[in-house]
Structure formats: structure tokens, C-alpha cells
Design an enzyme around this catalytic site. Structure first.
Site, PDB file in Angstrom:
ATOM      1  N   LYS A   1      10.266  -2.295  -2.079  1.00  0.00           N
ATOM      2  CA  LYS A   1      10.271  -2.461  -0.599  1.00  0.00           C
ATOM      3  C   LYS A   1      10.580  -3.937  -0.262  1.00  0.00           C
ATOM      4  O   LYS A   1      10.899  -4.795  -1.158  1.00  0.00           O
ATOM      5  CB  LYS A   1       8.956  -2.319   0.031  1.00  0.00           C
TER       6      LYS A   1
HETATM    7  C1  LIG Z   1       8.920   7.092   3.502  1.00  0.00           C
HETATM    8  C2  LIG Z   1       7.506   6.605   2.496  1.00  0.00           C
HETATM    9  N1  LIG Z   1       6.319   6.865   2.665  1.00  0.00           N
HETATM   10  C3  LIG Z   1       5.388   6.665   2.101  1.00  0.00           C
HETATM   11  C4  LIG Z   1       5.399   5.992   1.027  1.00  0.00           C
HETATM   12  C5  LIG Z   1       4.242   5.780   0.112  1.00  0.00           C
HETATM   13  O1  LIG Z   1       4.143   4.479  -0.305  1.00  0.00           O
HETATM   14  P1  LIG Z   1       3.274   3.967  -1.687  1.00  0.00           P
HETATM   15  O2  LIG Z   1       4.276   4.181  -2.651  1.00  0.00           O
HETATM   16  O3  LIG Z   1       2.893   2.489  -1.383  1.00  0.00           O
HETATM   17  O4  LIG Z   1       2.096   4.956  -1.657  1.00  0.00           O
HETATM   18  C6  LIG Z   1       6.944   5.564   0.589  1.00  0.00           C
HETATM   19  C7  LIG Z   1       7.038   4.843  -0.651  1.00  0.00           C
HETATM   20  O5  LIG Z   1       7.941   4.831  -1.367  1.00  0.00           O
HETATM   21  C8  LIG Z   1       7.902   5.821   1.294  1.00  0.00           C
HETATM   22  O6  LIG Z   1       9.241   5.814   0.986  1.00  0.00           O
END
Ligand SMILES: Cc1ncc(COP(=O)(O)O)c(C=O)c1O
Length: 391
Positions: free
Chosen positions: A202
Site C-alpha cells: 500500500k
Molecule cells: C480493495 C481492497 N480491499 C480490502 C483489502 C484488505 O486489506 P487488508 O489486506 O489490510 O486486510 C485490500 C488489501 O489488499 C484491498 O486491496
């Protein structure tokens, strides 16, 4: 000063790569001594969880996004799940989301027993189309989970209007969009509660982690209780659980990294935007490679990934193999959620439900893209890509 990104140690001697060819990774976090310093402070403080560093991070994050409240959680998925839980989503409900996203955008409400409904996306922005969302509303629809895909702000005003017309909750998946702006204001500040994620690919990272931003003090307090096993917030016994909660706690060590990353966020966003512009220029002569959609008056992208779309007559598998063979990391970005094996099995989804998203997902691929990417490496990526697509 942030360190310059270094090539991965030893990468040049792996596989078929010559000793002069380094592997260019898909992503790479951007940290320096400041993260180390703040992590060390927390370690020495003895307050590793539920401590003041998390409180500080939450204040800074809320300020940055322009919202009154932020609640840090263990991941973006955890944040989205808590919002779905608070929205009262449950069995028998349908929730509409984008098929062109990461699985967490749908999993967050499936955890609560709801059924996913996918609305097709715009072929250029790859963002869910409000008209498709409205067409997907039924009497069972409970909520909409729009996604700011690849850092591109979704059409939140139109979606909110749909939500208001049909009495639906709106939960914004902004995991990929920290720093993006919609109609001149930061994504996350437009009303609906939103979740961000801090996985290492990110814009800013804390290793793992996420945060929910909200306009409501009540919701914020509820989030603090729900992330911490349903404990009563504030004073009270540690073993006083007033509701069924989760362990979605974050740590102060991660918050320390987060504070250091927030301090340099403007620079991170600038460097990523400059890297994206460089790819745009380098790729401008390659007719068979479509670059990401440019900003508009209402949409300012925050650069999360750099994803290109290949012309339909190109064999993406072969192109990607060629890149990897030459030491350039790449990935299909992203496969449609509804066509994932568990989705086909659970709901019987198949090809044809969302033709625009399916077409895009069959042709898109991510190029190496991260904050400290070197211009020379971007040139090499484009040279290899140009050769692979046969120009
Ligand atoms: C569009 C989207 N939603 C939700 C998430 C979930 O985040 P996390 O990996 O921190 O749980 C991601 C992570 O890559 C994402 O790209």
C-alpha cells in the site's frame, strides 16, 4: 531522508537471470530510520498494545483524512468486517459490490452471512458503475460496498444518492486509496465510513494493519469495543464484555511505523505520482498497452499500483512469462472476485455475470511500482514489455 530503494540482495544470481540483471520487484515498502526510531521508543516504553501511540496515530490519521474519528484495527479486512457488523448485515441480506476488486471487498459481509451481488464496472476507470449498482438493487439489498479501486475514487455521491433512494447502508472500501481526492476532498471524508489498509504494497504500510474512519462518535466507540473482544470502552473491568466482539486489535509497534509513514505521506504520494507519470510517458508509443485512466476534475487518483491493459489479441500469459524471465515481476491484477474458486462453488457464479470486469481482468497486469522505484528500472520494465508485446 528516506533511503533509496535497493535491489533485492542476491536476486541477480537467481534462475536464468544473468549476473548483471537484477530482479525488479512488484512492490516494496519505503521506510527509513524514522520508523526504526519510533518503534524503538515504543519497545522501550513497555506499552505494546492499547497504548498511547495508537491514540496518537488515530488522531493524526483522522486529521489527515479530514474526519473527526479514526479507529485502528488489525487489517483493512477487519475494518470492513466491523463496519458490516455494525450495519447489521446478516443472513438473507444481499450486498452489492464490485467484481473487480480484492476478495476482502465481498468477504467482509459474507462473514456476516450476507449474499454477494456484483455490479459491473466502467471499462476505463474500472470503478463500479452507479447505474449497474442501481439495477442490482432488490428488496433484499441491505448495503453497498463501493471500492476505490487502484486508488481511483469511486462515484461516492451517485452511490450515496442510490443508497438514500433505497434505504441502503454505504461502506466504502478505501483500502487502496489513501491520499486520493474526490471533488477536491480526501477520500474517506465524504460521509460514509471507510476502511483503509496498510499491507506492505500500500501507499503507506505498517506491515499489517488498517483503520476505519467515521463521522460518528458512537460508531467510533463501538468500533473500539468490537475490535477489543466487546469490552466496554473506557473505564471498567478488563473482563467486562458488553457485546460479542473480535480480536481485531492493532499494536503500538505498528502505530509507531504508521506515524513515521504519515509524516512522509506527502512525499510518498508525490514520488508515486511521478513514477506513474514516467510510466505514462515511457508507454505512450505502445499502442497495444493501455495505461491507467488519467485524473478528471472530480477524481484525483492516489497511486497504489500501475496496472496496464493489453490489447485483446495479445497473449497475456506469454507476455507475463516473458517479463518474469527477464527479471521483471508482474501479476494479474485483479482476477474477478465472482470467478474465484470458492465463489463459483458457494454461489454458482460463472463467466458472463459482469462482462466488462471479466474482460478487463483477463487483460490487466501490474508492472513493478513502488515509492522508491528508480527511473532506470522503469525504463527497463518498458523495454522488456515492448519486446514482449512485439513492438
Ligand atoms: C480493495 C481492497 N480491499 C480490502 C483489502 C484488505 O486489506 P487488508 O489486506 O489490510 O486486510 C485490500 C488489501 O489488499 C484491498 O486491496
Amino acid at each position: 531522508m528516506a533511503r533509496v530503494c535497493k535491489p533485492l540482495a542476491g536476486a541477480g544470481s537467481r534462475g536464468s537471470l544473468s549476473h548483471t540483471t537484477r530482479e525488479i520487484p512488484l512492490s516494496r515498502p519505503w521506510t527509513d530510520e524514522r520508523e526504526e526510531e519510533l518503534v524503538l521508543e515504543v519497545l522501550r516504553s513497555g506499552r505494546l498494545s492499547l497504548g498511547p501511540t495508537i491514540d496518537r496515530f488515530e488522531e493524526l490519521f483522522a486529521e489527515r483524512v479530514g474526519v473527526p474519528y479514526a479507529a485502528a484495527v488489525s487489517s483493512g479486512t477487519a475494518g470492513l468486517h466491523l463496519l458490516c457488523h455494525i450495519a447489521g448485515i446478516g443472513p438473507g441480506d444481499e450486498v452489492i459490490t464490485s467484481p473487480f476488486s480484492f476478495v476482502a471487498s465481498a468477504n467482509c459481509f459474507i462473514f456476516e452471512g450476507a449474499t454477494p451481488v456484483f455490479a459491473d464496472v466502467d471499462p476505463v476507470t474500472l470503478s463500479v458503475r452507479p447505474e449497474a449498482v442501481e439495477a442490482a438493487v432488490t428488496e433484499r439489498t441491505k448495503a453497498i460496498v463501493p471500492v476505490d479501486i487502484f486508488g481511483w475514487p469511486c462515484e461516492i455521491d451517485d452511490l450515496r444518492a442510490i443508497g438514500e433512494r433505497h434505504g441502503l447502508r454505504l461502506i466504502q472500501d478505501s483500502a487502496e486509496a489513501l491520499g486520493a481526492e474526490y471533488k477536491g476532498r480526501p477520500v474517506g471524508s465524504h460521509g460514509p465510513s471507510a476502511a483503509f489498509g496498510f499491507y506492505p504494497n500500500k501507499q503507506m504500510t505498517t506491515g499489517e494493519g488498517g483503520v476505519v474512519v467515521t463521522q460518528s462518535e458512537d460508531e467510533w466507540r463501538l468500533l473500539q469495543s468490537l475490535r477489543n473482544q466487546g469490552r466496554s470502552y473506557g473505564e471498567g473491568s478488563w473482563f467486562n464484555h458488553v457485546r460479542l466482539g473480535f480480536n481485531y486489535r492493532w499494536t503500538d509497534l505498528q502505530a509507531a511505523i504508521g506515524i513515521a509513514q504519515l509524516e512522509k505521506l506527502d512525499r510518498i504520494l508525490e514520488l508515486r505520482a511521478a513514477a506513474a507519470r514516467r510510466y505514462d510517458d515511457l508507454l505512450s508509443g505502445l499502442g497495444s498497452v493501455e495505461t491507467p485512466s488519467p485524473d478528471t476534475a472530480d477524481h484525483r487518483r492516489s497511486w497504489f499500483v500501475y496496472v496496464v491493459k493489453l490489447a485483446p489479441d495479445l497473449d497475456r500469459t506469454r507476455v507475463m512469462e516473458e517479463l518474469r524471465r527477464k527479471g521483471v515481476a508482474t501479476a494479474e491484477y485483479v482476477p474477478c472476485i465472482h470467478l474465484q474458486p470458492y465463489m463459483r462453488e458457494r454461489y454458482g457464479f460463472s463467466e458472463g455475470i459482469c462482462p466488462v470486469a471479466e474482460d478487463a481482468a483477463s487483460r490487466t497486469m501490474a508492472l513493478p511500482f513502488f515509492t522508491g522505484i528508480e527511473p532506470g528500472d522503469q525504463e527497463r520494465v518498458v523495454e522488456v514489455l515492448a519486446a514482449a508485446v512485439g513492438r
